[in-house]
Scaffold this motif. Structure first.
Motif, PDB file in Angstrom:
ATOM      1  N   ARG A 137      -4.931   0.343  -8.941  1.00 16.08           N
ATOM      2  CA  ARG A 137      -5.401  -0.853  -8.244  1.00 16.08           C
ATOM      3  C   ARG A 137      -4.517  -1.101  -7.033  1.00 16.08           C
ATOM      4  NH1 ARG A 137      -4.624  -5.527 -12.032  1.00 16.08           N
ATOM      5  NH2 ARG A 137      -5.630  -6.690 -10.329  1.00 16.08           N
ATOM      6  N   CYS A 138      -5.117  -1.653  -5.979  1.00 16.83           N
ATOM      7  CA  CYS A 138      -4.369  -1.990  -4.775  1.00 16.83           C
ATOM      8  C   CYS A 138      -5.059  -3.142  -4.079  1.00 16.83           C
ATOM      9  CB  CYS A 138      -4.280  -0.772  -3.841  1.00 16.83           C
ATOM     10  SG  CYS A 138      -5.887  -0.226  -3.196  1.00 16.83           S
ATOM     11  N   ARG A 139      -4.493  -3.599  -2.993  1.00 19.95           N
ATOM     12  CA  ARG A 139      -5.140  -4.650  -2.217  1.00 19.95           C
ATOM     13  C   ARG A 139      -6.366  -4.076  -1.503  1.00 19.95           C
ATOM     14  NH1 ARG A 139      -0.624  -7.085   1.650  1.00 19.95           N
ATOM     15  NH2 ARG A 139      -0.779  -4.937   2.404  1.00 19.95           N
ATOM     16  N   SER A 140      -7.344  -4.920  -1.284  1.00 19.65           N
ATOM     17  CA  SER A 140      -8.567  -4.457  -0.595  1.00 19.65           C
ATOM     18  C   SER A 140      -8.244  -3.934   0.792  1.00 19.65           C
ATOM     19  CB  SER A 140      -9.575  -5.614  -0.488  1.00 19.65           C
ATOM     20  OG  SER A 140      -9.971  -6.045  -1.775  1.00 19.65           O
ATOM     21  N   CYS A 141      -7.280  -4.582   1.469  1.00 15.61           N
ATOM     22  CA  CYS A 141      -6.931  -4.162   2.825  1.00 15.61           C
ATOM     23  C   CYS A 141      -6.184  -2.834   2.846  1.00 15.61           C
ATOM     24  CB  CYS A 141      -6.106  -5.242   3.518  1.00 15.61           C
ATOM     25  SG  CYS A 141      -4.538  -5.624   2.685  1.00 15.61           S
ATOM     26  N   ASP A 142      -5.753  -2.362   1.674  1.00 11.09           N
ATOM     27  CA  ASP A 142      -4.990  -1.113   1.595  1.00 11.09           C
ATOM     28  C   ASP A 142      -5.833   0.066   1.122  1.00 11.09           C
ATOM     29  OD1 ASP A 142      -2.689  -2.364   2.436  1.00 11.09           O
ATOM     30  OD2 ASP A 142      -1.882  -2.678   0.421  1.00 11.09           O
ATOM     31  N   ASP A 172     -13.164  -2.440  -7.397  1.00 10.71           N
ATOM     32  CA  ASP A 172     -13.800  -3.673  -7.873  1.00 10.71           C
ATOM     33  C   ASP A 172     -12.795  -4.688  -8.429  1.00 10.71           C
ATOM     34  OD1 ASP A 172     -16.329  -2.642  -7.263  1.00 10.71           O
ATOM     35  OD2 ASP A 172     -16.465  -1.612  -9.212  1.00 10.71           O
ATOM     36  N   TRP A 173     -11.550  -4.245  -8.600  1.00 16.58           N
ATOM     37  CA  TRP A 173     -10.531  -5.147  -9.161  1.00 16.58           C
ATOM     38  C   TRP A 173      -9.263  -5.050  -8.308  1.00 16.58           C
ATOM     39  CZ3 TRP A 173      -7.784  -4.618 -14.551  1.00 16.58           C
ATOM     40  CH2 TRP A 173      -7.151  -5.828 -14.844  1.00 16.58           C
ATOM     41  N   PRO A 174      -9.324  -5.581  -7.101  1.00 18.46           N
ATOM     42  CA  PRO A 174      -8.177  -5.450  -6.194  1.00 18.46           C
ATOM     43  C   PRO A 174      -7.007  -6.347  -6.616  1.00 18.46           C
ATOM     44  CG  PRO A 174      -9.827  -6.864  -5.210  1.00 18.46           C
ATOM     45  CD  PRO A 174     -10.426  -6.335  -6.484  1.00 18.46           C
ATOM     46  N   LEU A 175      -5.836  -5.984  -6.133  1.00 22.64           N
ATOM     47  CA  LEU A 175      -4.652  -6.823  -6.378  1.00 22.64           C
ATOM     48  C   LEU A 175      -4.710  -8.046  -5.474  1.00 22.64           C
ATOM     49  CD1 LEU A 175      -1.796  -4.153  -6.505  1.00 22.64           C
ATOM     50  CD2 LEU A 175      -2.899  -5.291  -8.428  1.00 22.64           C
ATOM     51  N   GLU A 176      -4.323  -9.173  -6.021  1.00 26.64           N
ATOM     52  CA  GLU A 176      -4.314 -10.417  -5.263  1.00 26.64           C
ATOM     53  C   GLU A 176      -2.882 -10.951  -5.157  1.00 26.64           C
ATOM     54  OE1 GLU A 176      -6.937 -11.470  -3.843  1.00 26.64           O
ATOM     55  OE2 GLU A 176      -8.495 -10.294  -4.851  1.00 26.64           O
ATOM     56  N   GLU A 177      -2.640 -11.706  -4.103  1.00 27.76           N
ATOM     57  CA  GLU A 177      -1.375 -12.419  -3.921  1.00 27.76           C
ATOM     58  C   GLU A 177      -0.143 -11.520  -4.060  1.00 27.76           C
ATOM     59  OE1 GLU A 177      -1.258 -15.736  -6.511  1.00 27.76           O
ATOM     60  OE2 GLU A 177      -3.012 -16.712  -5.652  1.00 27.76           O
ATOM     61  N   CYS A 178      -0.172 -10.416  -3.363  1.00 26.32           N
ATOM     62  CA  CYS A 178       1.015  -9.560  -3.323  1.00 26.32           C
ATOM     63  C   CYS A 178       1.155  -9.002  -1.915  1.00 26.32           C
ATOM     64  CB  CYS A 178       0.923  -8.437  -4.355  1.00 26.32           C
ATOM     65  SG  CYS A 178      -0.212  -7.107  -3.924  1.00 26.32           S
ATOM     66  N   HIS A 179       2.313  -8.460  -1.607  1.00 23.97           N
ATOM     67  CA  HIS A 179       2.594  -7.948  -0.274  1.00 23.97           C
ATOM     68  C   HIS A 179       2.319  -6.452  -0.141  1.00 23.97           C
ATOM     69  CE1 HIS A 179       4.884 -11.752  -0.118  1.00 23.97           C
ATOM     70  NE2 HIS A 179       4.644 -11.698   1.183  1.00 23.97           N
TER      71      HIS A 179
END
Length: 227
Positions: A137-142, A172-179
């Motif tokens: 899993r990762c951020r959507s922007c990544d 479908d399950w991106p990471l939220e609230e992380c850098h």
């Protein structure tokens, strides 16, 4: 036949007796005075010694009390100073980690550097899992940069481990609230590795804290054993 004494002779004898009695009285009085002086001197010496001992005892007690009070005061000041120093040091460390946390965003903005960091994070997770397939899993922007990092990590893994590994990126399950960073889960879904930048910084705060303290503040003089 005894002769009667004349009045002058009687008077003379009486004077001798009076003089003798007076002399005896004077000598007795002198003896009494000498003995009284000796007893006075003895009693005076005893009283002086007793008072001196009492004064010495009182002085020693007061000295011990003063010494104890001084030690308590010094210990209190030392403890307060130590607490202030420790608080200041902790505030400095907290500030360093807070500043570092604020710079995590800059890592992601440098795409070349960030892709290298992601590649190493993914590769580390693959070796830790040691399974034929993992979920990531990762951020959507990544998504794009993580996709490239995954391919590089898979190639390195194959070269080092001698086998392929399947990595499925869960969009479908991106990471939220992380850098930034990744979250890797094994094929059975029971074991996960949080390899986000925040988590790595938390690990750094605990695992590297002793060496950071030594670097900033120098060796601890009270520490006797080192790993």
């Amino acid at each position: 036949m005894a002769h009667a004494l004349s009045d002058d002779q009687v008077a003379g004898e009486l004077k001798k007796m009076v003089a003798f009695i007076k002399q005896e009285a004077l000598e007795k009085a002198r003896e009494i005075e000498i003995k009284a002086d000796e007893e006075f001197a003895i009693e005076k010496s005893r009283l002086v010694r007793a008072e001196t001992a009492a004064i010495d005892t009182q002085y020693e007690r007061k000295y011990k009390q003063a010494s104890l009070s001084q030690q308590i005061a010094q210990s209190t000041v030392k403890n307060k100073t130590r607490i202030k120093v420790l608080s200041a040091r902790q505030a400095l460390l907290d500030g360093i980690f807070e500043d570092t946390r604020g710079q995590l965003k800059s890592i992601c903005e440098d795409h070349g550097r960030y892709e290298e960091v992601l590649t190493n994070m993914v590769l580390e997770g693959l070796f830790l899992m040691n399974e034929p397939s993992v979920e990531l899993r990762c951020r959507s922007c990544d998504n794009d940069i993580v996709g490239r990092a995954v391919e590089k990590a898979k190639e390195i893994y194959k070269q080092m481990a001698g086998e392929d590994i399947a990595v499925n990126v869960d969009h479908d399950w991106p990471l939220e609230e992380c850098h930034g960073g990744v979250w890797i889960t094994g094929s059975n879904g029971k074991i996960s590795i949080d390899n986000t930048l925040e988590q790595r910084l938390k690990l750094l705060e605990t695992e590297a804290l002793p060496s950071i303290r030594t670097t900033i503040f120098g060796p601890n003089p009270n520490r006797r054993f080192y790993d």
